[in-house]
Design an enzyme around this catalytic site. Structure first.
Site, short mmCIF file in Angstrom:
data_model
loop_
_atom_site.label_atom_id
_atom_site.label_comp_id
_atom_site.label_asym_id
_atom_site.label_seq_id
_atom_site.Cartn_x
_atom_site.Cartn_y
_atom_site.Cartn_z
N SER A 200 0.85 -1.19 0.00
CA SER A 200 0.00 0.00 0.00
C SER A 200 0.89 1.24 0.00
CB SER A 200 -0.95 -0.03 1.20
OG SER A 200 -1.98 0.89 1.05
N ASP B 237 -9.57 -3.79 -5.57
CA ASP B 237 -9.02 -2.94 -4.52
C ASP B 237 -9.67 -1.56 -4.57
OD1 ASP B 237 -7.45 -1.55 -2.68
OD2 ASP B 237 -5.62 -2.57 -3.29
N HIS C 146 -8.03 -4.94 -1.47
CA HIS C 146 -6.80 -4.41 -0.87
C HIS C 146 -6.12 -5.44 0.04
CE1 HIS C 146 -4.21 -1.00 -0.20
NE2 HIS C 146 -4.31 -1.12 1.11
#
Length: 719
Positions: free
Chosen positions: A572, A657, A692
């Site tokens: 991330s 995501d 995610h």
């Protein structure tokens, strides 16, 4: 020019007819299409892979390209399948498959989750309190497979059956213990649907609350709920609605709507269950509204929002207790105010500001307050009691993580807290603050693991500007610091999120192969206090990246690793870190592992329709302002790719995501393939059903981890 579909089809045909050996595999070559990204101040950039963005995830050419990359990944990884399988079996072999969580008591019931052998998902259950029933007794019964008296709330295995992705975000039980509300997500996009069931009769209600954040609270009538509805385009938390179970959601009333897209929203009940609370937060500002849970008609603002005023609050014993940075308390202080107060003039200090101690969280009890704080990059728990000196919970290792656990009820002298380190599995204790007696409630079972075989230490690396960067290390006992070992270095470094040293069942497989694992506590987190965060965001963001590189140089110089056997990992915003350091110092790293990476910073931050963008202007800057545009452009990984030899890379993403959109890593890899002059492979893996957090289920994610680690070990020459 070939059409995108024809090109993608050609790619697939090429891959399907190529040799199945990794050496002969040919990576996909995505089509370039001219596209100019314009900024309001007139700046322009060419983005030849912009076409890979499809908000609906339906474009055939885009999907074909992702599938082509997955096919290439399969070819590259095929020779490593035995290693991947070995890693997976090792990792799963350490897991006690029929494990259960520590029961927590709430309103006369003990709640817990348990797993069954071979199954991916938990069973959420509860047992009625009574003589001889407590957390330890329930755990022992679960160990024996004795589930008499258990009431199953949610069998997630049954709910997930037939679905590629399934996750229960949260569940809530009404105040009278009879009504269940739960939220689920079927594609990893974190857009939750709430459903309801009467626990007394088993009746399932027909209505569904769709497009929610997963936050919900019951009012005291046990049939009225308040929930947060997301914006359907940006996916941001947008409005609080009131719903009466058994009615049409189309009739739900909006009780609060947030006009400022830079604020997130949450909803909860206070510690004493007296109030329902709506909290809104941006990077630098908070605001809380509350209403009586018995009659939640009107919400009162506790303290109005001001830029650079942050606070969190809870209520017990006719007082608000507030953690805040008001009055220049950069590291926060603890204050209190009378129940009816809506003015900061009524705030009085409970714990004053300390420039060397960051106050992070607190929990209220009838006779004491438990305070979670950190100093010198280490967490600790402080106990505050009227008329007595403050006490600190002890720790036994040089690098560890400690924090408040699930303390569900205030009318007790017992405090639960968690302790872990890079060598100590997650451990939960219950400390009786009246007697000092400490009971071990549970330690994460790790089959075949002996902590005495491993060593953890804390070292300090000097950054190029003179700052001292704390680093947590772990390795197998007998390791020699002779400069020959392979090392994996991990960090995050954004949003003020501190990466504390905790145990990982996957890391053991690396240590047992002679590797060193290093956790770098770089600027951008809050390990060293609020200043640490401020020095790693906005116009100081470069410090995050140079800190990571300087830690690598220090550890290599000190003999912890060979200079050509260093791997780096992040996900991330940590994926942004990976992209930046591989541009800035590609020669320091043999291999990079980058999961769901935020790598196209400027384009994303120019687009307010993308989830998270507007919330994060105070983290990265607003590129509509030229100063921030130029600064972000100076480090954005996608924009700074150039002709040089890059490390071998494994890049992963999820098609669904909602935090970092799939097209960021897709574009990044496509452009990287154009400029990379190195010989290391670049593997790009897209999970076509996940978001995610990767695949759902406890075992599926370990398969993903094993694949990445197999790639890394092969590149590092680790046997």
């Amino acid at each position: 020019m070939k059409t995108a579909l024809l090109l993608a089809t050609t790619i697939l045909m090429t891959l399907s007819t190529a040799s199945t050996t990794a050496a002969d595999a040919t990576p996909p070559d995505a089509e370039k299409r001219p596209h100019v990204v314009k900024a309001p101040h007139g700046a322009e950039r060419n983005d030849e892979y912009y076409w890979l963005r499809d908000d609906e995830r339906e474009d055939k050419a885009m999907l074909a390209y992702l599938e082509a990359e997955n096919a290439y990944a399969d070819q590259v990884m095929a020779p490593l399948e035995p290693l991947e399988n070995a890693l997976y079996e090792e990792i799963v072999g350490r897991i006690k498959q029929d494990d259960s969580s520590i029961p927590a008591r709430e309103r006369g019931w003990w709640y817990y989750a348990r797993y069954e052998t071979g199954k991916d998902y938990p069973i959420h259950a509860r047992r009625k309190d009574g003589p001889g029933v407590d957390a330890l007794a329930i755990q022992q019964a679960n160990e024996r497979g004795d589930f008499a008296g258990e009431e199953v709330l949610l069998d997630v295995n049954a709910l997930a059956e037939g679905k590629d992705y399934y996750a229960v975000g949260a569940y809530e039980v009404s105040q009278d213990n009879t009504m269940l509300a739960w939220a689920d997500d079927t594609n990893g996009r974190r857009q939750y649907t709430f459903r309801f069931r009467d626990l007394a009769t088993g009746k399932a209600y027909p209505e569904e609350l769709r497009g929610t954040s997963g936050d919900l609270v019951f009012a005291d009538d046990n049939r009225t709920v308040f929930y947060i509805e997301n914006d359907p385009e940006t996916l941001l938390t947008k409005r609080v609605k009131r719903h009466v179970i058994g009615t049409d959601p189309a009739q739900d009333v909006v009780v609060y709507e947030e006009a400022d897209d830079s604020f997130y929203m949450g909803i909860d009940r206070t510690r004493d269950d007296r109030y329902i609370v709506i909290g809104v937060s941006s990077t630098v500002s908070d605001e809380i509204r509350y209403a009586p849970a018995a009659d939640p008609q009107a919400f009162t603002v506790l303290a109005g929002r001001e830029r650079d005023l942050e606070y969190q609050a809870d209520h017990l014993d006719d007082r608000w207790v507030i953690l805040t940075n008001a009055d220049g308390a950069k590291n926060f202080k603890l204050v209190q105010a009378p129940s009816g107060s809506t003015s900061r003039k009524d705030w009085t200090d409970v714990v004053a500001h300390d420039e060397n101690v960051l106050l992070e969280t607190f929990e209220l009890f009838d006779g004491f307050v438990a305070l979670g704080e950190r100093s010198e990059a280490l967490e600790r728990v402080r106990i505050l009691r009227p008329g007595r000196e403050d006490e600190y919970v002890a720790a036994d290792e040089p690098a560890y993580s400690m924090g408040l656990s699930a303390n569900t009820e205030p009318d007790t002298t017992k405090l639960r807290y968690t302790y872990t380190s890079l060598t100590t599995p997650a451990t939960t204790y219950e400390l009786d603050t009246a007697t000092g007696e400490r009971v071990l409630l549970k330690q994460q079972p790790v089959l075949g693991y002996d902590p005495s075989r491993y060593v953890t230490e804390r070292v300090w690396a000097t950054a190029r500007d003179g700052e001292r960067i704390p680093v947590s290390l772990v390795y197998r006992k007998g390791f020699e610091r002779d400069g020959t070992a392979a090392m994996l270095q991990y960090a995050y470094g954004s949003y003020g999120m501190s990466m504390d040293p905790g145990f990982s069942v996957t890391t053991v497989s690396l240590l047992d192969r002679g590797m060193v694992y290093a956790l770098a506590h770089i600027r951008g987190g809050q390990e060293m206090g609020r200043r640490w965060y401020d020095d790693g965001k906005l116009l100081n963001k470069i410090n995050t990246f140079t800190d990571f590189i300087d830690v690598t140089d220090h550890l290599v110089a000190q003999g912890y690793a060979a200079k050509d056997r260093v791997a780096a990992a992040g996900g991330s915003a940590g994926g942004l870190l990976m992209g930046a350091v591989s541009n800035m110092a590609p020669d320091r790293y043999r291999v990079i592992l980058s999961q769901v990476p935020f790598v196209d910073v400027v384009t994303t931050m120019l687009d307010a329709s993308i989830p998270l963008t507007t919330n994060e202007y105070d983290e990265w800057g607003n590129p509509e302002q030229r100063q921030f545009y130029d600064y972000m452009l100076s480090y954005s990984p996608y924009d700074n790719l150039k002709a040089q030899a890059y490390p071998a890379m494994f890049v992963g993403t999820g098609l669904w995501d909602s935090q970092v959109q799939y097209w960021e890593p897709a574009k990044y890899v496509a452009r990287l393939r154009d400029v990379d002059t190195g010989n290391g492979p670049v593997v790009f893996r897209t999970n076509m059903e996940a978001g995610h957090g990767g695949k759902s289920g406890r075992f599926r994610r370990f398969r993903e981890q094993a694949e990445m680690y197999a790639f890394m070990l092969d590149q590092l020459g680790v046997k």
